[in-house]
Design an enzyme around this catalytic site. Structure first.
Site, PDB file in Angstrom:
ATOM      1  N   ASN A  56     -10.055  -2.762  -6.239  1.00 17.67           N
ATOM      2  CA  ASN A  56      -9.187  -1.893  -7.051  1.00 17.67           C
ATOM      3  C   ASN A  56      -9.669  -1.790  -8.495  1.00 17.67           C
ATOM      4  OD1 ASN A  56      -6.048  -3.024  -5.525  1.00 17.67           O
ATOM      5  ND2 ASN A  56      -7.438  -1.385  -4.894  1.00 17.67           N
TER       6      ASN A  56
ATOM      7  N   ASP B  99       0.832  -1.206   0.000  1.00 16.54           N
ATOM      8  CA  ASP B  99       0.000   0.000   0.000  1.00 16.54           C
ATOM      9  C   ASP B  99       0.868   1.257   0.000  1.00 16.54           C
ATOM     10  OD1 ASP B  99      -2.337   1.446   0.024  1.00 16.54           O
ATOM     11  OD2 ASP B  99      -2.645   1.288   2.188  1.00 16.54           O
TER      12      ASP B  99
END
Ligand code: FPP
Length: 240
Positions: free
Chosen positions: A75, A27
């Site tokens: 995503n 991340d």
């Protein structure tokens, strides 16, 4: 399957301190790029380069299974421009990296629903999965269009279709990671402290390590620091 060693073994054998399976939530690409006044796609490019370097390093220090969270089911709902940029990176780097995997006699597995990915990417991953299937010692799992809840529901449906009643072991074998050891250590970069639908079943006894570094800045040394922290922990698996 659980191959992690208990604390007694750790004290007698330094090699036993290295986790067999490390999973990484990569991340912070976007924030890393933003802090440099660069587009998010640049963050993903640098994240991709870092991912390849880190996978090599993990094998070098003795980790045998590495799982990276490259693209979650969520995503895929990001703006088309960003998703296309990620697929573009994948097309550009995947084959070159796949060759390295094969040279290292490692297996590559994709975790997730690949049927929703562009067909050329499906072909690329199917080819390397089939070429590397014969290798057993080391494995890279790339989670692509992956979500742990979807994975669990899929396994439940597989068992139902087969009319099978499952136990913990047989259920594990129906997951994308079937036959592999559970992750001993899950690392998340980028300051957040959550699992974000990643390996929820497999994470039952994993040690968690959170780094404030954004993923493109997470160095090999930072990875080693995570392994050192892991080695200092006492794993009891619910026992005393
Ligand atoms: C999270 O950062 C990262 C991702 C959504 C993608 C991770 C991908 C790579 C490391 C590149 C390799 C993978 C592919 C599929 C090419 P973020 O964008 O959520 O960062 P932020 O939280 O700072 O916005």
């Amino acid at each position: 399957m659980n191959t992690a060693v208990d604390n007694k073994d750790k004290k007698t054998s330094p090699a036993a301190c290295v986790p067999a399976h490390v999973a990484i939530i990569m991340d912070g690409n976007g924030r890393w790029a933003k802090s440099r006044l660069m587009p998010r796609s640049y963050g993903h490019l640098k994240g991709m380069e870092r991912m390849i370097g880190l996978l090599e390093h993990a094998f070098d220090v003795g980790v045998r299974y590495v799982t990276v969270y490259a693209l979650s089911t969520e995503n895929l709902s990001r703006p088309k421009e960003e998703v296309d940029a990620l697929f573009g990176l994948f097309r550009k780097y995947f084959n070159e990296y796949a060759r390295k995997i094969i040279e290292r006699e490692s297996r590559l597995c994709i975790l997730g629903d690949v049927t929703a990915l562009p067909s050329d990417i499906q072909d690329m991953v199917a080819e390397i999965e089939s070429q590397s299937r014969r290798f057993e010692g080391r494995c890279v799992n790339i989670a692509l269009n992956y979500g742990a809840r979807d994975e669990i529901v899929r396994a439940v449906n597989l068992a139902a279709e087969r009319g099978e009643k499952v136990d913990k072991e047989s259920f594990s074998s129906l997951l994308y990671t079937g036959g592999q050891p559970d992750p001993d250590l899950i690392i998340r970069t980028g300051k957040e402290k959550r699992l974000s639908n990643f390996l929820l079943w497999q994470a039952a006894y994993a040690e968690l390590y959170f780094s404030d570094k954004m993923f493109p800045a997470f160095s090999d040394k930072d990875f080693d620091a995570a392994l050192k922290d892991y080695a200092s922990r006492e794993r009891r698996f619910g026992k005393v």
